[in-house]
Structures are given as structure tokens and as C-alpha cells.
Design an enzyme around this catalytic site. Structure first.
Site, PDB file in Angstrom:
ATOM      1  N   PRO A 267     -49.911  75.219  26.750  1.00 15.63           N
ATOM      2  CA  PRO A 267     -48.661  75.159  27.524  1.00 15.63           C
ATOM      3  C   PRO A 267     -48.619  76.297  28.539  1.00 15.63           C
ATOM      4  O   PRO A 267     -48.487  77.463  28.179  1.00 15.63           O
ATOM      5  CB  PRO A 267     -47.569  75.313  26.449  1.00 15.63           C
ATOM      6  CG  PRO A 267     -48.253  76.015  25.320  1.00 15.63           C
ATOM      7  CD  PRO A 267     -49.685  75.607  25.352  1.00 15.63           C
ATOM      8  N   ASP A 443     -50.776  81.320  28.328  1.00 12.50           N
ATOM      9  CA  ASP A 443     -50.660  80.321  27.271  1.00 12.50           C
ATOM     10  C   ASP A 443     -49.461  80.709  26.408  1.00 12.50           C
ATOM     11  O   ASP A 443     -49.498  81.731  25.703  1.00 12.50           O
ATOM     12  CB  ASP A 443     -51.957  80.305  26.442  1.00 12.50           C
ATOM     13  CG  ASP A 443     -51.956  79.235  25.354  1.00 12.50           C
ATOM     14  OD1 ASP A 443     -50.876  78.720  25.018  1.00 12.50           O
ATOM     15  OD2 ASP A 443     -53.043  78.949  24.821  1.00 12.50           O
ATOM     16  N   HIS A 444     -48.407  79.893  26.452  1.00  9.15           N
ATOM     17  CA  HIS A 444     -47.166  80.260  25.765  1.00  9.15           C
ATOM     18  C   HIS A 444     -47.294  80.166  24.239  1.00  9.15           C
ATOM     19  O   HIS A 444     -46.380  80.585  23.515  1.00  9.15           O
ATOM     20  CB  HIS A 444     -46.016  79.373  26.248  1.00  9.15           C
ATOM     21  CG  HIS A 444     -44.702  80.097  26.312  1.00  9.15           C
ATOM     22  ND1 HIS A 444     -44.356  81.110  25.441  1.00  9.15           N
ATOM     23  CD2 HIS A 444     -43.642  79.969  27.161  1.00  9.15           C
ATOM     24  CE1 HIS A 444     -43.149  81.550  25.723  1.00  9.15           C
ATOM     25  NE2 HIS A 444     -42.684  80.877  26.776  1.00  9.15           N
ATOM     26  N   ARG A 445     -48.387  79.617  23.736  1.00  7.88           N
ATOM     27  CA  ARG A 445     -48.607  79.659  22.287  1.00  7.88           C
ATOM     28  C   ARG A 445     -48.934  81.077  21.837  1.00  7.88           C
ATOM     29  O   ARG A 445     -48.603  81.482  20.712  1.00  7.88           O
ATOM     30  CB  ARG A 445     -49.768  78.739  21.905  1.00  7.88           C
ATOM     31  CG  ARG A 445     -49.556  77.267  22.179  1.00  7.88           C
ATOM     32  CD  ARG A 445     -50.806  76.476  21.876  1.00  7.88           C
ATOM     33  NE  ARG A 445     -51.951  76.936  22.658  1.00  7.88           N
ATOM     34  CZ  ARG A 445     -53.198  76.475  22.529  1.00  7.88           C
ATOM     35  NH1 ARG A 445     -53.452  75.549  21.620  1.00  7.88           N
ATOM     36  NH2 ARG A 445     -54.180  76.942  23.283  1.00  7.88           N
TER      37      ARG A 445
END
Length: 473
Positions: A267, A443-445
Site C-alpha cells: 500500500p 509501504d504503509h504496512r
């Protein structure tokens, strides 16, 4: 004795390579480890040395053609005695060795686990015989998912088409047709059932040509035919005067696959920061004029790279990888800093190993060397793997900002915009200053907005005032 040289596995699980240029011709005499060809993998151009000395008797592929790993590349008359063509020969004279490694030990043909001879530039020799076939078949079965049944055309259609190539009976459910992952992907895209294709490659391997022939021979059904259109514009797949068709292969093919995988896996979020970099530009100019640094080209990119390494130390979450298989986040001990380079072959991202350990001057030299080798197509495969975070300099193209896509497996990528002189608030007044916009995709993870902001503002603080870097060491 006529000996065949099969294309070796050049690493990273690659299954094929394209012949860029032959360095020899039929009838030429070659020496041991003499460069015979330049081949292009998915990431780099690699020079292939000859594994034996002799006279070239055949070249099994032309320039621009793709060869599967294990398929014959060229044949050579070694002038040695033997009972037949292609018979194995373990003499030390026919065994290339790495420089300084000495003669390779004799191989016991009865021991399947004994390592083969090493070619200069890549690893153990290609196995031959039943064990190799079994391993390659097992590997293909493990790595490549079965083709969905709903995408495969009826076998009868392909078999009944005029001029269709010979077809084989469908493989049992427990077996899969022998082919490589790129060929399976091509078959999936073209809607070709590999079980109905006769492989013309080595030991029945299904090649690209086999799939393309099956696709072209398959009759077009009414359901798949495009309806007639009254529009005058060009239709998809229609040929028009002046159209140029460029095969999707090499670096472009790898880049496309990597970007699609990244975009639809991680994401992406992008944050922007516009800063006054006048002090950084003054530093770059002063270093270029300093005789003590003659021969070293320090650029704004080098200063940004140093700032990124220092900022990553304060926010280790940006120098990490998400491992789905183990359900772990791996934070790396070192920064292997990727530098995106635009080349004639496409975009490549070689990386500087352990960049955080280098001084500004050493980092500038390393980046310059990577850029030069990338433009010349000489980037080593080892330099294209293992990156942990990356920088892309879109400013050299006159672009102010963007939303770069992450390299697969990396948590962040920083885009540098163009440096522009513009009115800016400085010490309570309006003055002409040199300004740059930084774009950070993450990467929003792995990285939250606060962590990304902290990292980005640290980079910006160093570029605004390079002396601030002393407080981060």
C-alpha cells in the site's frame, strides 16, 4: 571431439537470456575463458567465457534470440579424442577456473553431488543427465501455478485449425507440461493450453515459439472477435503505417513485472517536503572548487544519499522489509542504497552496499561508478540485488515532484526534484533561494505517517543546513 556449451544459470532463478552480441563466429579458434558472447538477463548484460578451447563449429542462436537455460549455446571442436560427440571430458585443460584458484579437481562422474567446473563470472557448472532433468521439472512444478482451466481454449479447436502445429495429449492432472515461468505466463496471457502444445525445445521443452504458433493457429471464435466499429481511430491490434512494435523483454520486461508486483502488493503512500537547499548547493560548489577533492565529483545526489543514510539511522523502520511468508518485519543492519539510473536498456537500480559506512566523498565516487557502469550496460548482477531503500533523481529531467513506486521488498523510495531559484522566505525577508521538493513513497504496512514524516524532515534538515549532520552522527 565436438562439445556443446549449454547456457548456464546466471543466478537469481533466471530461466532464459537473450543473445546481445556474439564475440566469435563459426570457424574461429577460442581459448579457455575467452569471452564468446554478451547475453542479457532480466537485469544486466553478462559476458560469457568459453569453458574450453577449440574451434567454433556452430552457433545455436542468433543475436536478438532468446535461449533457455540448459539449451545449447554454441558447439566447439576441442580436438580431443573421444568415443562420440558431446561425450563428457573432465580433463583439466577443458575446465575453466577462477583466477588464482588453480586447477579444478577431477569430477567423479558417479557422484551426483559433486560440483561441476566453475565458469569465470558465475557459479557451478550446469548439471546434465537424468538428475538435472528431474530437478528442473520439480522446480518448475513447485514455482509455477497450474494454468486456470477457464482460460484454456478447447483442445479440439487447436487441433482442428488449418496449419496448426502438432499437439500432444493432455498431461495427467499430476503432471505439468515442461516449460519455463515466462513461457507459462505468455501462454496464460494468450489463452493457450500448454497441455495441448507440442514442445520443440530440448527434451520436449515448450518454447515461446511453440506458444505463439499455437496462439496464431487457434481460430478466432465469435465470442472473442471485436465488434465492428464505426470509429475512424486505430483499433487495438490493428496494424497502421508508421506503427512501431517493440518486443517486451530484458530490462523493460523485468521492470514492468517488478513495478506491477510492487504497486499491487504494498500500500503506497507519498509525502512531500519543499525545502531551501541553498546551503547544500553552496557546499557542492565549494567541494568542486577545492583542489583537495580534485578527481571526485560531488553532486547534490551524493549529499542527499548521505542525508538518507543518517536519517535512516534515526528511523530504522524505513530500512526494513515486510516478509509475508514468515510474518515478520526485518530491519536491516546496513543501508544498501539503491540509485535509480535511466539507461538505453531501461531503468535499473544498482545499489551501494553498506552506504552508511562511507564518507561523503566515498559515497559520491561509488554513485558515479554505479551510474557509469549502468549506462554502459556493465552492471554486475550482484549490484542489482540486496537493496534496502532507494533514491531516484527526477530533478535531472526538470521534474519537481512525483509519486515513485517502491522497489519490491523495500520500505521507502525518495524522489529528488529539480533545484530551482525562486522567491523564498529567508531570515524574515523574501530572497531568491535554491529550492527543492522531496517526495517520499513508503509501504504503509511497515511505515506509518509519523515515521515517514520524521525521516523526511531529518533529510530535509540536513539539506537545509548540512552542518546539522554533525548532530546525527
Amino acid at each position: 571431439m565436438i562439445r556443446d556449451f549449454p547456457l548456464p544459470d546466471l543466478g537469481e532463478g533466471l530461466t532464459e537470456s537473450e543473445i546481445v552480441a556474439w564475440r566469435v563466429a563459426v570457424g574461429d579458434r577460442v581459448e579457455l575463458n575467452q569471452i564468446i558472447a554478451d547475453v542479457e538477463t532480466a537485469k544486466a548484460v553478462v559476458e560469457l567465457p568459453s569453458p574450453f578451447a577449440g574451434v567454433v563449429t556452430a552457433l545455436h542462436a542468433g543475436e536478438g534470440e532468446t535461449v533457455n537455460v540448459g539449451a545449447p549455446l554454441f558447439s566447439c571442436d576441442t580436438g580431443e579424442g573421444g568415443s562420440g560427440e558431446g561425450a563428457p571430458d573432465d580433463s583439466a585443460a577443458a575446465r575453466p577456473v577462477a583466477p588464482g584458484a588453480g586447477a579444478a579437481p577431477a569430477r567423479d562422474q558417479g557422484a551426483d553431488d559433486a560440483p561441476g567446473p566453475n565458469l569465470v563470472g558465475y557459479g557451478a557448472g550446469v548439471e546434465s543427465g537424468p538428475k538435472r532433468r528431474a530437478r528442473r521439472t520439480a522446480l518448475a512444478a513447485d514455482l509455477v501455478p497450474a494454468l486456470p482451466a477457464e482460460t484454456a481454449p478447447p483442445v479440439d479447436d487447436a487441433a482442428s485449425a488449418p496449419g496448426a502445429p502438432p499437439v500432444a495429449a493432455a498431461a495427467p492432472p499430476s503432471e505439468r507440461p515442461r516449460s519455463t515461468p515466462p513461457v507459462r505466463k505468455l501462454a496464460h496471457d494468450l489463452g493457450v493450453d500448454l497441455a495441448a502444445v507440442h514442445g520443440t525445445g530440448e527434451r520436449g521443452l515448450i518454447t515461446r515459439a511453440d506458444v505463439e504458433a499455437a496462439a496464431s493457429a487457434r481460430p478466432t471464435s465469435e465470442a472473442t472477435m471485436a465488434p465492428e466499429s464505426t470509429e475512424t481511430g486505430p483499433q487495438v491490434g490493428a496494424a497502421a503505417v508508421g506503427d512501431v512494435r517493440i518486443p517486451i523483454r530484458g530490462v523493460r520486461k523485468h521492470t514492468a513485472a517488478a513495478m506491477v508486483a510492487s504497486a499491487f502488493t504494498a500500500p503506497h503512500v507519498t509525502e512531500f517536503l519543499t525545502i531551501d537547499v541553498t546551503a547544500t548547493m553552496d557546499l557542492v560548489r565549494s567541494l568542486r572548487e577545492d583542489r583537495a577533492f580534485a578527481g571526485h565529483r560531488v553532486t547534490p545526489l551524493a549529499v542527499v544519499a548521505k542525508a538518507v543514510c543518517l536519517a535512516a539511522r534515526r528511523t530504522p523502520d524505513v530500512n526494513a522489509r515486510w516478509e509475508e511468508s514468515s510474518q515478520e518485519i526485518v530491519q536491516f543492519a546496513s543501508v544498501n542504497l539503491g540509485i535509480a539510473a535511466a539507461t538505453e536498456r531501461g531503468l535499473v537500480v544498482p545499489n551501494v552496499k553498506a552506504a552508511e559506512r562511507l564518507t561523503l566523498i566515498e559515497l559520491a565516487d561509488a554513485i558515479g561508478e554505479l551510474a557509469t557502469t549502468a549506462r554502459e550496460g556493465r552492471t554486475r548482477p550482484a549490484d542489482l540485488t540486496g537493496g534496502t531503500l532507494s533514491i531516484t533523481n527526477v530533478g535531472v529531467f526538470g521534474v519537481d515532484a512525483g509519486t515513485p513506486i517502491l522497489n519490491p521488498g523495500e520500505a521507502v523510495i525518495l524522489a529528488m526534484g529539480a533545484v530551482r531559484r525562486q522567491p523564498w522566505e529567508h531570515r524574515g525577508e523574501i530572497a531568491l533561494r535554491e529550492v527543492m521538493t522531496l517526495s517520499l513513497s513508503f509501504d504503509h504496512r511497515l511505515v506509518d505517517g509519523q515515521q515517514a514524516a520524521s525521516f523526511l524532515t531529518d533529510v530535509g534538515a540536513i539539506l537545509r543546513d548540512p552542518a546539522r549532520a554533525l548532530t546525527m552522527i
